[in-house]
Design an enzyme around this catalytic site. Structure first.
Site, PDB file in Angstrom:
ATOM      1  CD  GLU A   1       4.832   1.140   8.013  1.00 48.60           C
ATOM      2  OE1 GLU A   1       4.954   2.368   7.832  1.00 48.60           O
ATOM      3  OE2 GLU A   1       3.930   0.632   8.713  1.00 48.60           O
TER       4      GLU A   1
ATOM      5  CG  ASN B   1     -13.063  -5.758   6.494  1.00 53.33           C
ATOM      6  OD1 ASN B   1     -14.282  -5.642   6.466  1.00 53.33           O
ATOM      7  ND2 ASN B   1     -12.244  -4.709   6.453  1.00 53.33           N
TER       8      ASN B   1
ATOM      9  CD  GLU C   1      -4.847  -6.412  -5.406  1.00 49.79           C
ATOM     10  OE1 GLU C   1      -5.070  -7.472  -6.007  1.00 49.79           O
ATOM     11  OE2 GLU C   1      -5.193  -6.220  -4.221  1.00 49.79           O
TER      12      GLU C   1
ATOM     13  CB  CYS D   1      -9.416  -1.922   6.216  1.00 48.01           C
ATOM     14  SG  CYS D   1      -8.059  -1.701   7.369  1.00 48.01           S
TER      15      CYS D   1
END
Length: 343
Positions: free
Chosen positions: A158, A287, A92, A330
């Protein structure tokens, strides 16, 4: 002989490939401009190359492309793109509009091996690295639909665990004959792979963001397992040593989690930790998501933390959550859109 995906080449690598075909090296720049400035999807589109040369290229090389399988739009204008890869895996990307600029957040791996406790992508586990072509094709695909001003490597994965392919993509993104992004407009975020930070700085000029998220090794060990390998002292030394052009700063990303790292004592320690590093701080309220017991900080703790940093003359912004209603904020990327498409 298996054909090579020409989008896996940096300009220097493409020049070597073209020379190996017995052609002039300057042809590589022509091809690069067709790929990244004209969005050519076939060699036949490259009309300033001879027909014979185009046909020769087609015998040994091909041009990969990605098209969004699904696009989900947030109420705040954020868009999440689902890209299906050739092997059936999916990644994504997130496009974030902000007044006069749009930022594209791209992925570098399918899943992630870092296992950060607060990040939903980390529960996805690592499947594989993306190729250089798969990274740049996310940009190609979105640019066909929307203008893109900034690129951040903050999607799935990462980036520094896929250093070779990420560096290749960075060179293409910032090449004057490629995408032509200013190095000021491209940022790579890392959870703290110390040796790879040095390699990145020696390879390309880009902005660096470091996901710090704690002010003690005890807390960082708990929420970010990478800290057990590269503790705070080593990480901060790597930040200080990272080569920065003049008037550039390392971005210190700090996900605020209620009762974990959001106290004034944390703010005081943070100021001390980064005092000798040219830096700015991004405060990111956690979040909340299913499967994680962490809670978002209160607005009061965010405000007090922010004000303390400001009072100590630290450049700080508190990032507003964007795209949370489509799981694009995030730490929320985990293929929810992929599952919805399959269902």
């Amino acid at each position: 002989m298996e054909k090579v995906d020409i989008k896996n080449f940096t300009l220097q690598e493409l020049e070597a490939y073209i020379a190996g075909q017995g052609k002039e090296r300057f042809r590589a720049k022509q091809i690069f401009k067709w790929l990244y400035q004209q969005d050519a999807r076939e060699f036949a589109d490259m009309t300033n190359l001879s027909k014979d040369f185009r046909q020769e290229l087609e015998k040994t090389a091909w041009i990969s492309n990605l098209d969004a399988e699904a696009v989900e739009a947030s109420a705040d204008g954020t868009k999440k793109y689902l890209f299906r890869l050739a092997d059936g895996n999916a990644v994504e990307s997130v496009l974030i509009p902000d007044e006069d600029r749009t930022t594209l957040c791209i992925s570098s791996q399918v899943g992630c091996a870092m296992g950060c406790e607060f990040c939903l992508t980390g529960t996805f586990k690592l499947t594989r690295n993306l190729t250089t072509a798969e990274i740049v094709n996310q940009v190609c695909a979105v640019k066909r639909q929307e203008p893109v001003r900034n690129i951040v490597f903050m999607g799935m994965g990462e980036p520094l665990a896929n250093l070779k392919n990420v560096v290749g993509a960075l060179k293409i993104l910032t090449d004057p004959d490629g995408f032509q992004f200013s190095t000021r407009k491209v940022t790579v975020s890392t959870s703290g792979l110390v040796p790879e930070m040095a390699e990145l700085g020696a390879s390309v000029t880009v902005n660096l963001a470091v996901s710090l998220n704690a002010t003690t090794d005890e807390v960082r060990d708990r929420i970010m397992p990478i800290n057990r390998r590269y503790p705070l002292k080593e990480l901060l030394a790597a930040c200080k040593a990272f080569p920065l052009p003049s008037r550039r700063w390392i971005t210190i990303e700090y996900v605020m989690i209620r009762g974990v790292n959001d106290s004034l004592d944390d703010a005081k320690r943070l100021v001390r930790l980064i005092s000798n590093i040219p830096s700015k701080v991004n405060l990111i309220p956690f979040n909340e998501h299913d499967g994680c017991t962490f809670q978002a900080p209160t607005q009061d703790s965010i405000d007090k933390f922010h004000k303390f940093l400001l009072d100590k003359h630290v450049t700080v912004i508190t990032r507003s959550s964007r795209g949370s209603d489509i799981s694009a904020a995030c730490g929320q990327l985990k293929g929810r859109l992929d599952k919805a498409v399959k269902d």
